[in-house]
Write a protein that holds these residues in place. Structure first.
Motif, PDB file in Angstrom:
ATOM      1  N   MET A 270     -31.050 -11.997 -33.731  1.00 46.87           N
ATOM      2  CA  MET A 270     -30.537 -12.668 -32.539  1.00 46.87           C
ATOM      3  C   MET A 270     -30.168 -14.097 -32.883  1.00 46.87           C
ATOM      4  SD  MET A 270     -32.373 -13.219 -28.893  1.00 46.87           S
ATOM      5  CE  MET A 270     -31.873 -11.556 -28.511  1.00 46.87           C
ATOM      6  N   PRO A 271     -29.005 -14.586 -32.414  1.00 49.10           N
ATOM      7  CA  PRO A 271     -28.600 -15.956 -32.715  1.00 49.10           C
ATOM      8  C   PRO A 271     -29.594 -16.960 -32.158  1.00 49.10           C
ATOM      9  CG  PRO A 271     -27.210 -15.000 -31.005  1.00 49.10           C
ATOM     10  CD  PRO A 271     -28.032 -13.889 -31.562  1.00 49.10           C
ATOM     11  N   ASP A 272     -29.802 -18.044 -32.897  1.00 52.43           N
ATOM     12  CA  ASP A 272     -30.781 -19.055 -32.506  1.00 52.43           C
ATOM     13  C   ASP A 272     -30.109 -20.062 -31.574  1.00 52.43           C
ATOM     14  OD1 ASP A 272     -33.204 -20.245 -32.395  1.00 52.43           O
ATOM     15  OD2 ASP A 272     -33.103 -21.198 -34.350  1.00 52.43           O
ATOM     16  N   ARG A 273     -29.928 -19.684 -30.311  1.00 48.55           N
ATOM     17  CA  ARG A 273     -29.296 -20.575 -29.346  1.00 48.55           C
ATOM     18  C   ARG A 273     -30.297 -20.904 -28.246  1.00 48.55           C
ATOM     19  NH1 ARG A 273     -27.078 -17.692 -24.868  1.00 48.55           N
ATOM     20  NH2 ARG A 273     -27.548 -15.451 -24.987  1.00 48.55           N
ATOM     21  N   HIS A 274     -30.155 -22.094 -27.693  1.00 44.20           N
ATOM     22  CA  HIS A 274     -31.098 -22.531 -26.670  1.00 44.20           C
ATOM     23  C   HIS A 274     -30.552 -22.238 -25.279  1.00 44.20           C
ATOM     24  CE1 HIS A 274     -33.475 -24.404 -29.726  1.00 44.20           C
ATOM     25  NE2 HIS A 274     -32.518 -25.242 -30.070  1.00 44.20           N
ATOM     26  N   PRO A 275     -31.426 -21.909 -24.332  1.00 45.91           N
ATOM     27  CA  PRO A 275     -30.982 -21.747 -22.947  1.00 45.91           C
ATOM     28  C   PRO A 275     -30.461 -23.079 -22.406  1.00 45.91           C
ATOM     29  CG  PRO A 275     -33.220 -20.915 -23.266  1.00 45.91           C
ATOM     30  CD  PRO A 275     -32.867 -21.686 -24.479  1.00 45.91           C
ATOM     31  N   PRO A 276     -29.681 -23.042 -21.343  1.00 47.52           N
ATOM     32  CA  PRO A 276     -29.220 -24.299 -20.745  1.00 47.52           C
ATOM     33  C   PRO A 276     -30.377 -25.053 -20.109  1.00 47.52           C
ATOM     34  CG  PRO A 276     -28.652 -22.431 -19.357  1.00 47.52           C
ATOM     35  CD  PRO A 276     -29.197 -21.855 -20.631  1.00 47.52           C
ATOM     36  N   GLY A 277     -30.152 -26.327 -19.849  1.00 43.03           N
ATOM     37  CA  GLY A 277     -31.183 -27.153 -19.225  1.00 43.03           C
ATOM     38  C   GLY A 277     -30.681 -28.560 -19.022  1.00 43.03           C
ATOM     39  N   PRO A 278     -31.480 -29.399 -18.423  1.00 43.83           N
ATOM     40  CA  PRO A 278     -31.074 -30.786 -18.184  1.00 43.83           C
ATOM     41  C   PRO A 278     -30.931 -31.557 -19.487  1.00 43.83           C
ATOM     42  CG  PRO A 278     -33.391 -30.475 -17.636  1.00 43.83           C
ATOM     43  CD  PRO A 278     -32.846 -29.115 -17.925  1.00 43.83           C
ATOM     44  N   LYS A 279     -29.974 -32.459 -19.519  1.00 45.46           N
ATOM     45  CA  LYS A 279     -29.753 -33.264 -20.714  1.00 45.46           C
ATOM     46  C   LYS A 279     -30.847 -34.308 -20.863  1.00 45.46           C
ATOM     47  CE  LYS A 279     -24.730 -32.746 -20.990  1.00 45.46           C
ATOM     48  NZ  LYS A 279     -23.413 -33.448 -21.002  1.00 45.46           N
ATOM     49  N   GLY A 280     -31.223 -34.542 -22.125  1.00 36.41           N
ATOM     50  CA  GLY A 280     -32.213 -35.565 -22.417  1.00 36.41           C
ATOM     51  C   GLY A 280     -31.593 -36.760 -23.088  1.00 36.41           C
ATOM     52  N   VAL A 281     -32.448 -37.610 -23.650  1.00 40.88           N
ATOM     53  CA  VAL A 281     -31.989 -38.808 -24.365  1.00 40.88           C
ATOM     54  C   VAL A 281     -32.516 -38.730 -25.792  1.00 40.88           C
ATOM     55  CG1 VAL A 281     -31.957 -40.185 -22.248  1.00 40.88           C
ATOM     56  CG2 VAL A 281     -34.026 -40.145 -23.664  1.00 40.88           C
ATOM     57  N   PRO A 282     -31.898 -39.448 -26.734  1.00 38.69           N
ATOM     58  CA  PRO A 282     -32.359 -39.407 -28.119  1.00 38.69           C
ATOM     59  C   PRO A 282     -33.848 -39.745 -28.242  1.00 38.69           C
ATOM     60  CG  PRO A 282     -30.235 -40.503 -27.972  1.00 38.69           C
ATOM     61  CD  PRO A 282     -30.711 -40.284 -26.558  1.00 38.69           C
ATOM     62  N   LEU A 283     -34.518 -39.055 -29.134  1.00 37.35           N
ATOM     63  CA  LEU A 283     -35.932 -39.233 -29.487  1.00 37.35           C
ATOM     64  C   LEU A 283     -36.887 -38.792 -28.383  1.00 37.35           C
ATOM     65  CD1 LEU A 283     -35.841 -42.683 -31.317  1.00 37.35           C
ATOM     66  CD2 LEU A 283     -35.779 -40.401 -32.306  1.00 37.35           C
ATOM     67  N   LEU A 284     -36.684 -39.237 -27.152  1.00 44.65           N
ATOM     68  CA  LEU A 284     -37.613 -38.923 -26.066  1.00 44.65           C
ATOM     69  C   LEU A 284     -37.318 -37.596 -25.397  1.00 44.65           C
ATOM     70  CD1 LEU A 284     -37.936 -42.422 -24.328  1.00 44.65           C
ATOM     71  CD2 LEU A 284     -39.520 -41.345 -25.940  1.00 44.65           C
ATOM     72  N   GLY A 285     -36.093 -37.077 -25.558  1.00 42.31           N
ATOM     73  CA  GLY A 285     -35.726 -35.836 -24.887  1.00 42.31           C
ATOM     74  C   GLY A 285     -35.702 -36.011 -23.378  1.00 42.31           C
ATOM     75  N   ASN A 286     -36.408 -35.140 -22.673  1.00 43.27           N
ATOM     76  CA  ASN A 286     -36.438 -35.182 -21.204  1.00 43.27           C
ATOM     77  C   ASN A 286     -37.656 -35.903 -20.654  1.00 43.27           C
ATOM     78  OD1 ASN A 286     -35.078 -32.132 -21.766  1.00 43.27           O
ATOM     79  ND2 ASN A 286     -34.023 -33.436 -20.275  1.00 43.27           N
ATOM     80  N   LEU A 287     -38.366 -36.618 -21.522  1.00 42.33           N
ATOM     81  CA  LEU A 287     -39.577 -37.314 -21.076  1.00 42.33           C
ATOM     82  C   LEU A 287     -39.309 -38.290 -19.933  1.00 42.33           C
ATOM     83  CD1 LEU A 287     -42.582 -37.273 -21.680  1.00 42.33           C
ATOM     84  CD2 LEU A 287     -42.222 -39.102 -23.346  1.00 42.33           C
ATOM     85  N   PRO A 288     -38.202 -39.066 -19.963  1.00 42.41           N
ATOM     86  CA  PRO A 288     -37.946 -39.968 -18.827  1.00 42.41           C
ATOM     87  C   PRO A 288     -37.795 -39.215 -17.507  1.00 42.41           C
ATOM     88  CG  PRO A 288     -36.622 -40.626 -20.711  1.00 42.41           C
ATOM     89  CD  PRO A 288     -37.230 -39.306 -21.062  1.00 42.41           C
ATOM     90  N   GLY A 289     -37.118 -38.065 -17.522  1.00 42.16           N
ATOM     91  CA  GLY A 289     -36.975 -37.276 -16.303  1.00 42.16           C
ATOM     92  C   GLY A 289     -38.307 -36.758 -15.800  1.00 42.16           C
ATOM     93  N   LEU A 290     -39.150 -36.304 -16.709  1.00 38.86           N
ATOM     94  CA  LEU A 290     -40.489 -35.849 -16.336  1.00 38.86           C
ATOM     95  C   LEU A 290     -41.311 -36.984 -15.750  1.00 38.86           C
ATOM     96  CD1 LEU A 290     -41.194 -33.577 -19.418  1.00 38.86           C
ATOM     97  CD2 LEU A 290     -41.433 -32.822 -17.046  1.00 38.86           C
ATOM     98  N   GLY A 291     -41.145 -38.174 -16.325  1.00 44.05           N
ATOM     99  CA  GLY A 291     -41.902 -39.331 -15.853  1.00 44.05           C
ATOM    100  C   GLY A 291     -41.544 -39.736 -14.438  1.00 44.05           C
ATOM    101  N   ARG A 292     -40.315 -39.425 -14.024  1.00 43.87           N
ATOM    102  CA  ARG A 292     -39.898 -39.785 -12.662  1.00 43.87           C
ATOM    103  C   ARG A 292     -40.444 -38.820 -11.617  1.00 43.87           C
ATOM    104  NH1 ARG A 292     -35.191 -41.352 -15.562  1.00 43.87           N
ATOM    105  NH2 ARG A 292     -34.245 -39.289 -15.316  1.00 43.87           N
ATOM    106  N   GLY A 293     -40.928 -37.665 -12.042  1.00 42.44           N
ATOM    107  CA  GLY A 293     -41.499 -36.705 -11.099  1.00 42.44           C
ATOM    108  C   GLY A 293     -41.419 -35.308 -11.667  1.00 42.44           C
ATOM    109  N   MET A 294     -42.582 -34.725 -12.026  1.00 40.98           N
ATOM    110  CA  MET A 294     -42.565 -33.438 -12.710  1.00 40.98           C
ATOM    111  C   MET A 294     -42.120 -32.310 -11.785  1.00 40.98           C
ATOM    112  SD  MET A 294     -45.449 -31.758 -15.150  1.00 40.98           S
ATOM    113  CE  MET A 294     -45.096 -30.297 -16.135  1.00 40.98           C
ATOM    114  N   VAL A 295     -42.542 -32.327 -10.518  1.00 41.64           N
ATOM    115  CA  VAL A 295     -42.134 -31.263  -9.588  1.00 41.64           C
ATOM    116  C   VAL A 295     -40.621 -31.278  -9.419  1.00 41.64           C
ATOM    117  CG1 VAL A 295     -42.214 -30.490  -7.192  1.00 41.64           C
ATOM    118  CG2 VAL A 295     -44.329 -31.150  -8.354  1.00 41.64           C
TER     119      VAL A 295
END
Length: 448
Positions: free
Chosen positions: A1-26
């Motif tokens: 199976m090809p190694d492709r990732h599912p879609p999702g929210p865009k992150g930022v370099p190094l931190l990924g989606n950590l800033p988005g999580l920090g604003r509210g996990m729910v």
């Protein structure tokens, strides 16, 4: 199976989606779920996946459960003070402990626990008067702690000893929450003071619980409480029982799982009833018809049909167990057309599932009729999971539901509630889903 990732929210370099999580996990997870039944996001360099289809959740929790393990970081943090109870263990140890613990929650014992819940509620409200403003989150935390303490230790333990355990558990929960909260954001050495507090608090807890266990084991008496059941339990497979350490770990687990989740579920139920007087009126009418002014008992619950529907809808709307422990694949697995790599993170979020329009149309509308028997039958098994799922579904789910419904019936029989002026309502998603600013409600007699 090809190694492709599912879609999702865009992150930022190094931190990924950590800033988005920090604003509210729910909020972040709700947005992530809009990207598909399997969606991906990153926390730093780690790839993570959010599952929001019942079939995929069933796959992870049941069909291929041996290919996934609980996140090691979560297990380490909780295990340092909770030990290896049902919440923090895995594999064969977890299965054996479950066999030993389950008899404590069988029907013949439940009526006694129900009597404790009703009695504790009646004692709590003895001094309540119309016009009082009560922080219902504080009141429900106090009440459920009383219920779980009396159910665990019965009358065989002095109050001061039980209170010592209660205070130690509450303090350790607060410390563990801080460690989990800051663990992804700061260097481990900065958390050393918290780990030292955890160590000291665990020592206090161990001394208190082990002393109670030693005294009860020496007496050999069955007090009809949970502690007696744990000490008497014998495994149907190997015939063995629990060591003192295993009894200690399960007792602590029951305190953690049996107090805060039930308290938060009831708190959200009172808030939702305060906002929907027509539901509160229908609930009161059922209580009048079935109970006729007397206190409820466990035997009344089958006839308190609407009461059960109200509580289930409250659990759907604001599930206290809003997220399950993160899972980690022990090897590469295929799921939903994607390859999920070994060591990645798998998130299953009851809050997301409970607000998915595919399974709950108009999900932010409070509607107990969703759980009328003919409609509830159409809800997929893993779309509604207030107590988890699979072999790790909460062993005390029946106890918690009985306790909550009896408390709900006892209080709603006498009082109605309105939101106090200036009270802000927001979610506080930590280990459980609590109200961020407490919940101050004004008390009124139902008859007024």
């Amino acid at each position: 199976m090809p190694d492709r990732h599912p879609p999702g929210p865009k992150g930022v370099p190094l931190l990924g989606n950590l800033p988005g999580l920090g604003r509210g996990m729910v909020e972040f997870m709700m947005e992530t779920a809009t990207h598909g039944d399997v969606a991906s996001f990153t926390i730093g360099p780690t790839r993570n996946y959010l599952l929001s289809h019942p079939d995929h959740i069933h796959d992870v929790l049941v069909l291929r459960r041996d290919k996934f393990t609980k996140d090691p970081h979560d297990l380490r943090t909780l295990g340092r003070w909770m030990g290896k109870g049902l919440l923090t263990s895995d594999g064969e140890h977890h299965r054996r402990q479950r066999r030993l613990v389950q008899p404590a929650f069988r029907h013949r014992r439940m009526a006694g626990y129900g009597e404790i819940a009703v009695d504790a509620t009646q004692r709590l409200i003895e001094g309540w008067r119309p016009g009082d403003v009560r922080d219902m989150h504080h009141e429900m935390m106090k009440l459920t702690l009383n219920v779980v303490s009396r159910s665990m230790f019965g009358s065989g333990v002095p109050d001061e000893e039980a209170y010592k355990v209660q205070r130690a558990v509450a303090g350790l929960q607060d410390i563990a929450i801080q460690i989990s909260k800051f663990g992804m954001l700061v260097s481990p050495w900065l958390l050393l003071p918290l780990h030292q507090l955890l160590k000291r608090g665990t020592r206090v807890l161990d001394e208190a619980v082990m002393r109670i266990i030693a005294e009860r084991r020496a007496s050999g008496e069955d007090h009809g409480d949970l502690l007696s059941m744990f000490l008497l339990a014998q495994d149907e497979v190997d015939g063995g029982g629990m060591t003192d350490q295993q009894v200690r770990d399960e007792a602590v687990t029951i305190f953690v799982a049996g107090q805060e989740t039930t308290a938060n579920g009831l708190t959200w139920a009172w808030y939702l009833l305060s906002q929907h007087p027509e539901v509160a009126e229908k609930l009161g009418a059922e209580l009048d018809e079935v109970l006729g002014g007397r206190p409820p008992t466990a035997e009344d619950l089958p006839r308190l049909r609407y009461t059960g529907m109200v509580f289930k809808e409250a659990l759907r709307f604001c599930p206290p167990a809003w997220t399950l422990n993160k899972r980690t694949p022990v090897e590469d697995v295929e799921l939903g057309g994607y390859r999920l790599r070994r060591g990645s993170g798998i998130f299953i979020m009851p809050y997301v599932m409970h607000h998915h329009e595919r399974y709950f149309p108009d999900p932010f509308r409070f509607d107990p009729e969703r759980f009328a028997p003919e409609r509830e039958a159409d809800i997929p098994r893993y779309a509604f999971m207030p107590f988890g799922g699979g072999e790790r579904i909460c062993v005390g789910a029946g106890f918690a539901e009985m306790e909550a419904k009896l408390i709900l019936a006892t209080l709603a029989q006498r009082f109605r509630f309105t939101l106090a002026p200036g009270q802000r309502v927001a979610l506080k998603p930590l280990v459980t889903l609590a109200p961020k600013y407490g919940l101050r409600l004004r008390v009124a007699d139902r008859s007024s």
